[in-house]
Design a protein around this motif. Sequence first.
Motif, PDB file in Angstrom:
ATOM      1  N   ILE A  32      -1.872   8.857   0.053  1.00 48.34           N
ATOM      2  CA  ILE A  32      -0.423   8.844  -0.202  1.00 48.34           C
ATOM      3  C   ILE A  32       0.329   8.662   1.115  1.00 48.34           C
ATOM      4  N   ASN A  33      -0.061   9.400   2.150  1.00 50.76           N
ATOM      5  CA  ASN A  33       0.593   9.256   3.462  1.00 50.76           C
ATOM      6  C   ASN A  33       0.457   7.843   3.999  1.00 50.76           C
ATOM      7  N   GLU A  34      -0.727   7.251   3.849  1.00 49.15           N
ATOM      8  CA  GLU A  34      -0.942   5.879   4.320  1.00 49.15           C
ATOM      9  C   GLU A  34      -0.073   4.898   3.552  1.00 49.15           C
ATOM     10  N   GLN A  35       0.057   5.106   2.251  1.00 50.43           N
ATOM     11  CA  GLN A  35       0.899   4.210   1.454  1.00 50.43           C
ATOM     12  C   GLN A  35       2.363   4.327   1.870  1.00 50.43           C
ATOM     13  N   ARG A  36       2.815   5.542   2.125  1.00 49.78           N
ATOM     14  CA  ARG A  36       4.205   5.726   2.552  1.00 49.78           C
ATOM     15  C   ARG A  36       4.457   5.023   3.880  1.00 49.78           C
ATOM     16  N   ALA A  37       3.519   5.112   4.786  1.00 52.54           N
ATOM     17  CA  ALA A  37       3.662   4.435   6.077  1.00 52.54           C
ATOM     18  C   ALA A  37       3.680   2.915   5.883  1.00 52.54           C
ATOM     19  N   LEU A  38       2.823   2.400   5.024  1.00 53.87           N
ATOM     20  CA  LEU A  38       2.789   0.965   4.740  1.00 53.87           C
ATOM     21  C   LEU A  38       4.103   0.506   4.114  1.00 53.87           C
ATOM     22  N   PHE A  39       4.614   1.278   3.166  1.00 54.62           N
ATOM     23  CA  PHE A  39       5.877   0.934   2.515  1.00 54.62           C
ATOM     24  C   PHE A  39       7.008   0.889   3.547  1.00 54.62           C
TER      25      PHE A  39
END
Length: 107
Positions: A32-39
């Motif tokens: 989830i943290n990685e996805q937020r950073a990517l977004f």
Amino acid sequence: MNIRFSNEIITSILQQSLVYTCSCPAQVCKAINEQRALFNYQKQCLNLTDTDKAVHQAIADTVEKTHAQLEQCLEDVLRLEGWDMDTYQMPETMQKRLISEFEDSLK
């Protein structure tokens, strides 16, 4: 992007999971943290051409969809493991079990 679990809650779950060596919730929280950073990267990236805009938007749109699915997965995992869904605290019985398993492994 709709966020069901705040960054603080994600961090708390991740920390508890790591302390008690319960890697399943931790792995979902990391994703989830990685996805937020990517977004966030896609939203802040330079859009020099129409193609750039389309590429960044396509990535952001996909992350937004999969992020919702991962948050649902996290909720499902926490409920299955018996976490308190108001405080997001790991159940004490699970903490004791994981500590006991760790101590047994040292024998």
